[in-house]
Write a protein that holds these residues in place. Structure first.
Motif, short mmCIF file in Angstrom:
data_model
loop_
_atom_site.label_atom_id
_atom_site.label_comp_id
_atom_site.label_asym_id
_atom_site.label_seq_id
_atom_site.Cartn_x
_atom_site.Cartn_y
_atom_site.Cartn_z
N SER A 45 0.73 -1.05 -0.02
CA SER A 45 0.06 0.04 0.01
C SER A 45 0.84 1.20 0.01
O SER A 45 0.38 2.43 -0.66
CB SER A 45 -0.85 0.03 0.96
OG SER A 45 -0.16 0.01 2.44
N LEU A 46 2.03 1.42 0.38
CA LEU A 46 2.92 2.27 0.56
C LEU A 46 3.50 2.69 -0.66
O LEU A 46 3.48 3.86 -1.03
CB LEU A 46 4.26 2.02 1.31
CG LEU A 46 5.61 3.02 1.53
CD1 LEU A 46 5.01 3.96 2.56
CD2 LEU A 46 6.66 1.87 2.31
N CYS A 47 3.21 1.91 -1.73
CA CYS A 47 3.54 2.15 -3.16
C CYS A 47 2.47 2.52 -4.14
O CYS A 47 2.46 2.38 -5.28
CB CYS A 47 4.36 0.85 -3.67
SG CYS A 47 5.96 0.45 -2.89
N LEU A 48 1.29 2.78 -3.42
CA LEU A 48 0.03 3.42 -4.11
C LEU A 48 -0.12 4.88 -4.02
O LEU A 48 -0.95 5.27 -4.43
CB LEU A 48 -1.10 2.58 -3.75
CG LEU A 48 -1.09 1.30 -4.55
CD1 LEU A 48 -2.13 0.32 -3.97
CD2 LEU A 48 -1.20 1.15 -5.92
N GLY A 49 0.81 5.71 -3.16
CA GLY A 49 0.46 7.01 -3.07
C GLY A 49 1.21 7.89 -4.15
O GLY A 49 1.42 7.40 -5.20
N GLU A 50 0.85 9.09 -4.01
CA GLU A 50 1.47 10.14 -4.92
C GLU A 50 2.71 9.91 -5.36
O GLU A 50 3.06 10.49 -6.25
CB GLU A 50 0.90 11.57 -4.55
CG GLU A 50 1.80 12.15 -3.55
CD GLU A 50 1.53 13.48 -3.11
OE1 GLU A 50 2.31 14.49 -3.23
OE2 GLU A 50 0.16 13.55 -2.59
N ALA A 51 3.69 9.37 -4.65
CA ALA A 51 4.98 9.07 -4.94
C ALA A 51 5.25 8.24 -5.90
O ALA A 51 6.18 8.42 -6.87
CB ALA A 51 5.78 8.46 -3.70
N VAL A 52 4.30 7.42 -6.73
CA VAL A 52 4.45 6.72 -7.73
C VAL A 52 3.71 7.08 -8.93
O VAL A 52 3.75 6.48 -9.96
CB VAL A 52 4.06 5.18 -7.48
CG1 VAL A 52 4.83 4.59 -6.42
CG2 VAL A 52 2.36 5.10 -7.06
N GLU A 74 -4.82 3.90 -11.83
CA GLU A 74 -5.25 5.23 -11.29
C GLU A 74 -3.67 5.79 -10.38
O GLU A 74 -3.48 6.95 -10.71
CB GLU A 74 -6.33 5.10 -10.14
CG GLU A 74 -6.94 6.03 -9.88
CD GLU A 74 -8.10 6.06 -8.92
OE1 GLU A 74 -8.03 6.35 -7.92
OE2 GLU A 74 -9.12 5.24 -9.43
N ALA A 75 -2.90 4.87 -10.04
CA ALA A 75 -2.13 5.40 -9.16
C ALA A 75 -0.92 5.48 -10.00
O ALA A 75 0.23 6.34 -9.80
CB ALA A 75 -1.54 4.19 -7.92
N MET A 76 -0.88 4.67 -11.16
CA MET A 76 0.42 5.05 -12.20
C MET A 76 0.10 5.14 -13.60
O MET A 76 0.07 4.28 -14.57
CB MET A 76 1.42 3.40 -12.04
CG MET A 76 1.76 3.27 -10.62
SD MET A 76 2.65 1.85 -10.63
CE MET A 76 2.80 1.70 -8.87
N PRO A 77 -0.43 6.36 -14.05
CA PRO A 77 -1.08 6.79 -14.93
C PRO A 77 -0.01 6.79 -16.23
O PRO A 77 -0.32 6.85 -17.34
CB PRO A 77 -1.67 8.13 -14.81
CG PRO A 77 -0.87 8.68 -13.68
CD PRO A 77 -0.46 7.52 -12.87
N HIS A 78 1.38 6.80 -16.02
CA HIS A 78 2.44 7.07 -16.71
C HIS A 78 3.06 5.77 -17.10
O HIS A 78 4.21 5.64 -17.83
CB HIS A 78 3.20 8.26 -16.33
CG HIS A 78 2.85 9.27 -16.28
ND1 HIS A 78 2.12 10.15 -17.32
CD2 HIS A 78 2.25 10.05 -15.26
CE1 HIS A 78 1.80 11.22 -16.86
NE2 HIS A 78 1.58 11.22 -15.47
N LEU A 79 2.53 4.51 -16.58
CA LEU A 79 3.11 3.22 -16.57
C LEU A 79 3.21 2.78 -17.90
O LEU A 79 2.43 2.70 -18.62
CB LEU A 79 2.52 2.18 -15.94
CG LEU A 79 2.90 0.91 -15.58
CD1 LEU A 79 4.38 1.01 -14.67
CD2 LEU A 79 2.20 -0.17 -14.84
N ARG A 80 4.67 2.60 -18.43
CA ARG A 80 5.20 2.17 -19.78
C ARG A 80 5.45 0.81 -19.90
O ARG A 80 5.29 -0.08 -20.74
CB ARG A 80 5.78 2.95 -20.56
CG ARG A 80 5.27 4.35 -20.55
CD ARG A 80 6.29 5.47 -21.01
NE ARG A 80 6.68 5.39 -22.44
CZ ARG A 80 6.91 6.05 -23.18
NH1 ARG A 80 7.12 7.52 -22.84
NH2 ARG A 80 7.25 5.92 -24.57
#
Length: 125
Positions: A45-52, A74-80
């Motif tokens: 859950s720590l890796c779902l905040g705005e930091a990612v 939603e948490a990582m909209p730029h994921l490629r």
């Protein structure tokens, strides 16, 4: 009240907090969130905040994940790039990633996809 499994997941995440914080620092500078080989059974859950929010590459290789959070896109909209090879994942993975509109490469080797990925059987009879 939290179930035994939920408590175990939280305890594991707390034990991994230093590695997760280091991974988040790495993600902030490079765009890559390296979470491989941590023995994760759930996505932290720590890796779902705005930091990612700016993460473009996510490495989850060789963990023991049972699934992915429904808020992944939603948490990582730029994921490629997404790799979860060797995690023992079953169905439902693509549902978590379907909103990742920039996703270019998906690596899911050595998992156990015996159930549907999109809520439909893998093989039509």
């Amino acid at each position: 009240k939290a179930s035994k499994q939920e408590r175990e997941v939280r305890e594991r995440e707390n034990a991994l907090r230093p590695q997760l914080q280091e991974a988040l620092r790495h993600a902030k500078s490079s765009g890559t969130l390296p979470l491989q080989d941590l023995g994760l059974v759930a996505f932290p859950s720590l890796c779902l905040g705005e930091a990612v929010g700016r993460v473009t590459s996510l490495r989850l290789d060789r963990n023991k994940l049972e699934g992915l959070p429904p808020t992944m896109a939603e948490a990582m909209p730029h994921l490629r790039f997404f790799c979860a090879s060797g995690c023992g994942l079953g169905g439902g993975v693509l549902v978590s990633l379907i909103g990742c509109k920039k996703l270019e490469e998906l690596q899911l080797r050595n998992n156990r996809f015996a159930s549907p990925l999109f809520g439909r059987p893998l093989l039509e009879k």
